[in-house]
Design a protein around this motif. Structure first.
Motif, PDB file in Angstrom:
ATOM      1  N   GLU A  55      29.319  52.651  49.219  1.00 19.21           N
ATOM      2  CA  GLU A  55      27.944  52.476  48.725  1.00 19.21           C
ATOM      3  C   GLU A  55      27.482  51.022  48.801  1.00 19.21           C
ATOM      4  OE1 GLU A  55      28.324  54.518  45.006  1.00 19.21           O
ATOM      5  OE2 GLU A  55      28.657  56.365  46.177  1.00 19.21           O
ATOM      6  N   ARG A  56      28.439  50.098  48.758  1.00 17.61           N
ATOM      7  CA  ARG A  56      28.070  48.679  48.893  1.00 17.61           C
ATOM      8  C   ARG A  56      27.578  48.382  50.299  1.00 17.61           C
ATOM      9  NH1 ARG A  56      30.341  44.396  46.264  1.00 17.61           N
ATOM     10  NH2 ARG A  56      31.146  43.438  48.158  1.00 17.61           N
ATOM     11  N   TRP A  57      28.125  49.117  51.282  1.00 17.49           N
ATOM     12  CA  TRP A  57      27.781  48.823  52.671  1.00 17.49           C
ATOM     13  C   TRP A  57      26.457  49.474  53.043  1.00 17.49           C
ATOM     14  CZ3 TRP A  57      33.266  50.531  54.719  1.00 17.49           C
ATOM     15  CH2 TRP A  57      34.200  49.609  54.242  1.00 17.49           C
ATOM     16  N   ARG A  58      25.612  48.725  53.731  1.00 21.17           N
ATOM     17  CA  ARG A  58      24.338  49.266  54.200  1.00 21.17           C
ATOM     18  C   ARG A  58      24.480  49.605  55.672  1.00 21.17           C
ATOM     19  NH1 ARG A  58      23.547  50.663  50.372  1.00 21.17           N
ATOM     20  NH2 ARG A  58      23.091  49.560  48.471  1.00 21.17           N
ATOM     21  N   PRO A  59      23.898  50.736  56.117  1.00 20.66           N
ATOM     22  CA  PRO A  59      23.984  51.104  57.534  1.00 20.66           C
ATOM     23  C   PRO A  59      23.510  49.954  58.421  1.00 20.66           C
ATOM     24  CG  PRO A  59      22.970  52.868  56.272  1.00 20.66           C
ATOM     25  CD  PRO A  59      23.147  51.719  55.333  1.00 20.66           C
ATOM     26  N   GLY A  60      24.306  49.647  59.443  1.00 19.61           N
ATOM     27  CA  GLY A  60      23.930  48.610  60.401  1.00 19.61           C
ATOM     28  C   GLY A  60      24.316  47.201  59.980  1.00 19.61           C
ATOM     29  N   GLU A  61      24.700  47.062  58.709  1.00 18.11           N
ATOM     30  CA  GLU A  61      25.028  45.728  58.178  1.00 18.11           C
ATOM     31  C   GLU A  61      26.428  45.299  58.652  1.00 18.11           C
ATOM     32  OE1 GLU A  61      24.540  44.911  53.666  1.00 18.11           O
ATOM     33  OE2 GLU A  61      26.623  45.497  53.953  1.00 18.11           O
ATOM     34  N   THR A  62      26.618  43.979  58.798  1.00 15.21           N
ATOM     35  CA  THR A  62      27.949  43.490  59.179  1.00 15.21           C
ATOM     36  C   THR A  62      28.838  43.381  57.942  1.00 15.21           C
ATOM     37  OG1 THR A  62      27.082  42.274  61.052  1.00 15.21           O
ATOM     38  CG2 THR A  62      29.195  41.536  60.198  1.00 15.21           C
ATOM     39  N   ILE A  63      30.053  43.932  58.077  1.00 20.32           N
ATOM     40  CA  ILE A  63      30.990  43.909  56.946  1.00 20.32           C
ATOM     41  C   ILE A  63      32.053  42.853  57.206  1.00 20.32           C
ATOM     42  CG2 ILE A  63      32.731  45.275  55.733  1.00 20.32           C
ATOM     43  CD1 ILE A  63      31.276  47.734  56.842  1.00 20.32           C
ATOM     44  N   ASP A  64      32.245  41.968  56.231  1.00 16.40           N
ATOM     45  CA  ASP A  64      33.355  41.027  56.305  1.00 16.40           C
ATOM     46  C   ASP A  64      34.587  41.774  55.764  1.00 16.40           C
ATOM     47  OD1 ASP A  64      35.338  39.211  55.811  1.00 16.40           O
ATOM     48  OD2 ASP A  64      34.014  37.682  54.963  1.00 16.40           O
ATOM     49  N   CYS A  65      35.408  42.270  56.689  1.00 20.59           N
ATOM     50  CA  CYS A  65      36.486  43.185  56.291  1.00 20.59           C
ATOM     51  C   CYS A  65      37.549  42.501  55.444  1.00 20.59           C
ATOM     52  CB  CYS A  65      37.126  43.811  57.534  1.00 20.59           C
ATOM     53  SG  CYS A  65      35.917  44.788  58.437  1.00 20.59           S
ATOM     54  N   ASN A 114      39.902  37.699  61.735  1.00 20.70           N
ATOM     55  CA  ASN A 114      38.603  37.699  61.046  1.00 20.70           C
ATOM     56  C   ASN A 114      37.827  38.920  61.535  1.00 20.70           C
ATOM     57  OD1 ASN A 114      36.316  36.981  59.641  1.00 20.70           O
ATOM     58  ND2 ASN A 114      35.547  35.639  61.281  1.00 20.70           N
ATOM     59  N   LEU A 115      38.100  40.045  60.912  1.00 22.21           N
ATOM     60  CA  LEU A 115      37.511  41.299  61.387  1.00 22.21           C
ATOM     61  C   LEU A 115      36.102  41.471  60.805  1.00 22.21           C
ATOM     62  CD1 LEU A 115      38.132  43.912  63.016  1.00 22.21           C
ATOM     63  CD2 LEU A 115      38.883  44.929  60.858  1.00 22.21           C
ATOM     64  N   LEU A 116      35.132  41.559  61.697  1.00 20.53           N
ATOM     65  CA  LEU A 116      33.741  41.792  61.287  1.00 20.53           C
ATOM     66  C   LEU A 116      33.283  43.083  61.944  1.00 20.53           C
ATOM     67  CD1 LEU A 116      32.347  38.176  61.933  1.00 20.53           C
ATOM     68  CD2 LEU A 116      33.100  39.135  59.752  1.00 20.53           C
ATOM     69  N   LEU A 117      32.866  44.044  61.149  1.00 18.13           N
ATOM     70  CA  LEU A 117      32.468  45.344  61.709  1.00 18.13           C
ATOM     71  C   LEU A 117      31.054  45.686  61.288  1.00 18.13           C
ATOM     72  CD1 LEU A 117      35.610  47.602  61.039  1.00 18.13           C
ATOM     73  CD2 LEU A 117      35.039  46.328  63.117  1.00 18.13           C
ATOM     74  N   ARG A 118      30.407  46.485  62.144  1.00 22.68           N
ATOM     75  CA  ARG A 118      29.122  47.064  61.757  1.00 22.68           C
ATOM     76  C   ARG A 118      29.398  48.513  61.354  1.00 22.68           C
ATOM     77  NH1 ARG A 118      26.152  46.021  66.202  1.00 22.68           N
ATOM     78  NH2 ARG A 118      25.568  44.012  65.353  1.00 22.68           N
TER      79      ARG A 118
END
Ligand code: HEM
Length: 462
Positions: A145-155, A454-458
């Motif tokens: 729920e914290r993640w927004r669709p399309g947003e970049t996540i700092d894993c 440094n994993l960054l995912l959408r």
């Protein structure tokens, strides 16, 4: 292969080689004058450890003036972990003790260790895990729920956050843990970053100079210890005794039946939270990386979750039925084990296989090397969760997949960890598929654990 057949030999007993038949382990190839194997180990530790089996089942390494023994076969790593002739000790553990405390379960030996394991074990038993189900579910869904669709996540920060929150909320229960868990996760991420550097490059006084990185490390370490004191003090002041690990620690008695000391309580909390956060966080990062790299498995997990839950939010009660999801977790742990290196010290003159090991010898082995060995696994570098289907899993040699180790130092948290990892994988896969974004770096970062640089995912909705 059975445990019996790999037990360290006791010369003089029937069927066991006489002492004269025992050999000194061969020196691994590639040593250079003065530094020995040190440079290769520091430059590329994973490749170095993975190549050692070529040289023998047990090999000697020269690290500067010191000789270290490396064990390279699954059978002998099992023998090492199960033998009373080896204990937790050596430079790695000494530097850990210096930072985190000397009286916790992870570094204790002998009677103190046995007593401490008896205290903490009930909190991790299989029948205790359902009690943690609601917190694990809540945290897994809160992440999505914290993640927004399309947003970049700092894993990195997201994985640390959920791992620390689950460990802290489940094991040190209390509403106040919500805010504390947040602080804990920031402190632990900083401490782990600096700790590995201090362990492999022991520059002593240089780490006391007022550089920003040193200041940040010292502040986080001090805050971690302060937080633990606050948690203990607040629980005492509340007068409450919920059925949790903290109550077990506060009520624990030593061998004389007296309450254990304040320092031991403190060090125990630290010794449980620290291995409990970085290991789980690193594994979550690899799971996110796997879901992005293998969309076919991400899709298969999503379909499985949907069919098991009937489209409802995934819960603790579904975990046992999520076969493919669980196999994805195990396969990710095989290829990217959070705990990639383990050490022991011989307490007496002893043997491993047909090799003589002198008292005081430092021994090292790498679950990473063992779990990626082509002698144990067909298509060993392929990500293939189906290798854990029962009919294929039978082919895996004993001790070739022991990410939680075996014997008296086995991780107490195997059920606790596997449950949360499967639940998190299921919850995030039900809602999102993942893509790496520009600037993401999923190469392996070698530290106290292995994790992506440094994993960054959408996160993309299905
Ligand atoms: C010990 C792995 C999660 C607490 C260990 C050891 C391994 C391990 C391999 C044995 C170390 C040795 O033999 O020297 C893992 C992995 C995890 C995980 C792969 C997750 C993916 C956790 C969690 C906790 C925890 C969540 C607590 C909340 C401990 C403790 C020890 C330990 C206290 C020391 C046990 C002893 O020395 O008796 N872990 N661990 N671990 N782990 Fe874990």
């Amino acid at each position: 292969m059975t445990v019996e057949s790999v037990k360290p030999h006791t010369p003089g007993t029937p069927g066991v080689p006489a002492a004269s038949a025992l050999r000194e382990p061969p020196l691994a190839g590639g040593a250079v004058p003065v530094l020995g194997h040190g440079l290769r180990l520091v430059r590329d530790p994973l490749a170095f450890m993975s190549g050692l089996r070529e040289h023998g089942d047990v090999v000697r390494l020269r690290l500067g003036p010191k000789t270290v023994y490396a064990v390279t076969t699954p059978a002998l790593t099992g023998a090492l972990a199960l033998s009373p002739d080896f204990k937790i000790d050596g430079p790695l553990w000494e530097s850990l003790e210096g930072l985190l405390g000397k009286e916790g379960v992870a570094t204790a030996n002998g009677p103190r260790h046995r007593r401490q394991r008896r205290t903490i074990q009930p909190a991790f038993r299989l029948d205790a895990i359902p009690g943690y189900g609601p917190v694990m579910e809540e945290e897994a869904h809160a992440l999505t729920e914290r993640w927004r669709p399309g947003e970049t996540i700092d894993c990195t920060s997201e994985s640390f956050r959920v791992a620390v929150r689950i460990a802290a909320r489940c094991l040190l229960r209390g509403d106040y843990m919500d805010e504390r868990a947040e602080r804990l996760s920031v402190d632990l991420a900083t401490v782990f970053r600096g700790m590995y550097r201090r362990m492999v490059i022991p520059l002593g006084p240089l780490y006391r100079l007022p550089f920003p990185a040193n200041r940040e490390f010292n502040r986080a370490l001090a805050d971690l210890h302060l937080l633990v004191d606050e948690i203990v003090a607040e629980r005492r002041a509340s007068g409450q005794k919920p059925n949790d690990l903290l109550t077990a620690l506060l009520e624990a008695k030593d061998d004389n039946g007296d309450p254990i000391g304040e320092q031991e309580i403190h060090d125990q909390v630290v010794a449980i939270l620290t291995p409990g956060s970085e290991t789980v966080a690193s594994t979550i990062m690899w799971l996110l990386q796997v879901l992005a790299e293998h969309p076919e498995h991400a899709e298969k997990v999503r379909t499985e979750v949907e069919s098991v839950t009937g489209g409802r939010p995934v819960g603790f009660e579904h975990v046992r039925s999520l076969t493919h999801t669980n196999n994805v977790v195990v396969e990710a742990m095989r290829l990217r084990p959070a705990v990639w290196i383990l050490t022991r010290r011989a307490v007496t003159d002893t043997t491993l296989g047909d090799y003589r090991i002198p008292a005081g010898a430092d021994i090292v082995y790498s679950p990473y090397a063992i779990q990626r060995d082509g002698r144990s696994y067909a298509r060993h570098l392929d990500f293939d969760p189906d290798r854990w289907l029962p009919e294929r899993a039978k082919e895996v040699p004993k001790y070739a997949m022991s990410p939680f180790s075996v014997g008296n130092r086995k991780c107490p948290s195997d059920h606790f960890s596997m449950t949360q990892l499967s639940l998190i994988t299921a919850a995030i896969s039900a809602k999102y598929r993942f893509e790496q974004v520009g600037g993401s770096d999923d190469t392996t970062r070698v530290g106290i654990t292995l994790r992506p640089q440094n994993l960054l995912l959408r996160a993309m909705p299905w």
